[in-house]
Design an enzyme around this catalytic site. Structure first.
Site, PDB file in Angstrom:
ATOM      1  N   LYS A 198      27.871  70.355  40.930  1.00 28.31           N
ATOM      2  CA  LYS A 198      26.413  70.230  40.804  1.00 28.31           C
ATOM      3  C   LYS A 198      25.798  71.598  41.004  1.00 28.31           C
ATOM      4  O   LYS A 198      25.960  72.213  42.058  1.00 28.31           O
ATOM      5  CB  LYS A 198      25.873  69.247  41.832  1.00 28.31           C
ATOM      6  N   ARG A 208      11.815  66.668  40.552  1.00 34.09           N
ATOM      7  CA  ARG A 208      11.137  66.930  41.826  1.00 34.09           C
ATOM      8  C   ARG A 208       9.760  66.267  41.815  1.00 34.09           C
ATOM      9  O   ARG A 208       9.291  65.782  42.844  1.00 34.09           O
ATOM     10  CB  ARG A 208      11.053  68.440  42.064  1.00 34.09           C
ATOM     11  N   ARG A 219      17.903  75.338  46.554  1.00 35.53           N
ATOM     12  CA  ARG A 219      19.080  74.710  47.157  1.00 35.53           C
ATOM     13  C   ARG A 219      20.315  75.578  46.955  1.00 35.53           C
ATOM     14  O   ARG A 219      21.439  75.071  46.867  1.00 35.53           O
ATOM     15  CB  ARG A 219      19.318  73.343  46.511  1.00 35.53           C
ATOM     16  N   GLU A 235      35.921  72.283  43.548  1.00 44.42           N
ATOM     17  CA  GLU A 235      35.126  71.138  44.018  1.00 44.42           C
ATOM     18  C   GLU A 235      35.735  69.821  43.533  1.00 44.42           C
ATOM     19  O   GLU A 235      35.780  68.834  44.258  1.00 44.42           O
ATOM     20  CB  GLU A 235      33.681  71.254  43.520  1.00 44.42           C
ATOM     21  N   LYS A 250      26.871  67.966  36.731  1.00 43.45           N
ATOM     22  CA  LYS A 250      25.412  67.905  36.613  1.00 43.45           C
ATOM     23  C   LYS A 250      24.830  69.288  36.761  1.00 43.45           C
ATOM     24  O   LYS A 250      25.232  69.997  37.693  1.00 43.45           O
ATOM     25  CB  LYS A 250      24.894  66.995  37.729  1.00 43.45           C
ATOM     26  N   SER A 276      16.611  65.473  34.294  1.00 36.50           N
ATOM     27  CA  SER A 276      15.187  65.371  33.968  1.00 36.50           C
ATOM     28  C   SER A 276      14.694  66.459  33.021  1.00 36.50           C
ATOM     29  O   SER A 276      13.921  66.194  32.104  1.00 36.50           O
ATOM     30  CB  SER A 276      14.362  65.380  35.259  1.00 36.50           C
ATOM     31  N   TYR A 315      18.151  59.128  31.074  1.00 40.13           N
ATOM     32  CA  TYR A 315      16.907  58.353  31.170  1.00 40.13           C
ATOM     33  C   TYR A 315      16.637  57.576  29.891  1.00 40.13           C
ATOM     34  O   TYR A 315      15.743  56.741  29.859  1.00 40.13           O
ATOM     35  CB  TYR A 315      15.739  59.293  31.521  1.00 40.13           C
TER      36      TYR A 315
HETATM   37  C1  PBG Z   1      19.174  65.854  44.711  1.00 43.52           C
HETATM   38  C2  PBG Z   1      19.040  65.405  43.300  1.00 43.52           C
HETATM   39  C3  PBG Z   1      18.661  66.181  42.210  1.00 43.52           C
HETATM   40  C4  PBG Z   1      18.611  65.346  41.116  1.00 43.52           C
HETATM   41  C5  PBG Z   1      19.018  64.096  41.534  1.00 43.52           C
HETATM   42  N1  PBG Z   1      19.275  64.145  42.895  1.00 43.52           N
HETATM   43  C6  PBG Z   1      18.464  67.618  42.083  1.00 43.52           C
HETATM   44  C7  PBG Z   1      17.661  68.365  43.034  1.00 43.52           C
HETATM   45  O1  PBG Z   1      16.539  67.984  43.393  1.00 43.52           O
HETATM   46  O2  PBG Z   1      18.138  69.433  43.430  1.00 43.52           O
HETATM   47  C8  PBG Z   1      18.169  65.768  39.751  1.00 43.52           C
HETATM   48  C9  PBG Z   1      18.131  64.713  38.700  1.00 43.52           C
HETATM   49  C10 PBG Z   1      17.346  65.116  37.524  1.00 43.52           C
HETATM   50  O3  PBG Z   1      16.847  66.252  37.423  1.00 43.52           O
HETATM   51  O4  PBG Z   1      17.206  64.267  36.614  1.00 43.52           O
HETATM   52  N2  PBG Z   1      19.932  65.015  45.505  1.00 43.52           N
END
Ligand code: PBG
Length: 325
Positions: A198, A208, A219, A235, A250, A276, A315
């Site tokens: 990730k 977000r 992060r 990983e 991801k 997203s 989605y």
């Molecule tokens: C964090 C989390 C993230 C997404 C899902 N869970 C990323 C983040 O905020 O760093 C992103 C999913 C998306 O962008 O569709 N646990």
């Protein structure tokens, strides 16, 4: 021109193309990520993800039933607490009455065994600082204390009816700790979908907003550097050794090489998350008439499958499943 190789021969008719298509795209391979929010009277639109909403418990059940009818393989649920319910350790995440656990019970009750219920096992929606864990005295994210919280979350989510737990926090040792925690209470049937690779991605931006994230900063001390490839293999190996049932890469589209690396080496099924920002880009361009929406969606999903994903979180899962039916 005798003896010349003519690859176009197999592209001549739809029937020939169908006969030789290497990659399949089927509803069962798609997983729908959904958001359930506390304190809503009706679903709330997410501005940067047109067509995606924060659900009430009622609208969640209805949309889940639609996804099942379309034949999707699973649903991944994220919880959005009231802002005033967030705290430093994300207490609501492991509270059986917290919004995510209530949502999971509603979801599991609605869909039964007709699809796979997955829970996001991460703290970021629930902490007032927005990080995926708890903070140490120096302000950094405390790995082992965060993992302890994930285990508490995992137990509540298993109890609420989740089939698979999405360990997405990128703390070291999270998969092994969750596995041991589940086994210790006899939850040997609850599986772990490990976010193995990730990356710290700018393409998470719309998410977000979707979860009302409180994060300031980034992060990068726990999610991977987009410059790196080799550490994804590391990983992966760690997560397999710790007991991951499914592994995930991801984001998807900017990381298709990583997906191929993981798919070539994994001894368990491989998922990829079309996140997203990927959704938002195609949606925005299509809204302007710059690209054909359906064509772009299907092509992106095929690309992710071709790169090695057995399962794709998207989605568009319900809509795409209808197209494919
Ligand atoms: C964090 C989390 C993230 C997404 C899902 N869970 C990323 C983040 O905020 O760093 C992103 C999913 C998306 O962008 O569709 N646990």
């Amino acid at each position: 021109m005798t003896g010349m190789d003519r690859p176009r021969r197999l592209r001549r008719t739809p029937a020939l193309r169908r006969l030789v298509a290497e990659t399949t795209l089927q509803p069962r391979q798609l997983v729908l990520p959904m958001f359930v929010a506390d304190g809503l009277d009706e679903p709330r639109a997410i501005g940067s993800m047109p067509g995606v909403v924060q659900h009430t418990l009622d609208s969640l059940r209805k949309a889940a039933a639609d996804a099942v009818t379309a034949g999707v393989g699973g649903i991944m649920l994220f919880g959005v607490p009231r802002p005033e319910d967030k705290d430093a350790v994300g207490s609501v995440a492991s509270d059986p009455e917290g919004i995510l656990n209530r949502g999971l019970r509603a979801l599991a009750g609605e869909v039964g065994d007709a699809t796979v219920v997955m829970a996001d096992t991460c703290l970021d929606e629930f902490t007032d600082h927005g990080h995926c864990g708890v903070l140490a005295a120096d302000g950094g994210v405390d790995n082992d204390a965060s993992v302890d919280r994930y285990v508490q979350m995992a137990l509540a989510q298993a109890e609420a009816g989740a089939d698979l737990l999405g360990a997405s926090g990128m703390m070291d040792g999270q998969v092994g700790a969750i596995r041991r925690g589940l086994d210790a209470v006899g939850r040997t049937d609850t599986g772990i979908l490990a976010y193995s690779a990730k990356y710290a991605s700018a393409f998470y931006g719309p998410f977000r907003e979707a979860v009302g994230s409180s994060l300031v900063g980034d992060r990068r001390t726990y999610q991977q550097d987009p410059a790196n490839r080799r550490e994804s293999v590391r990983e992966l190996e760690l997560d397999l050794a710790e007991g991951a049932d499914i592994v995930m890469v991801k984001p998807a589209l900017s990381y298709l090489d990583i997906l191929r690396d993981v798919a070539d080496r994994s001894s368990v099924p491989v998922a990829a998350y079309q996140i997203s920002g990927e959704y938002a880009m195609i949606t925005a361009a299509a809204e302007r008439g710059w690209i054909d929406r359906r064509g772009a969606v299907v092509e992106s999903l095929l690309g992710i499958r071709r790169a090695g994903a057995d399962i794709v979180l998207t989605y568009w899962a319900t809509e795409a499943a209808h197209w494919l039916a």
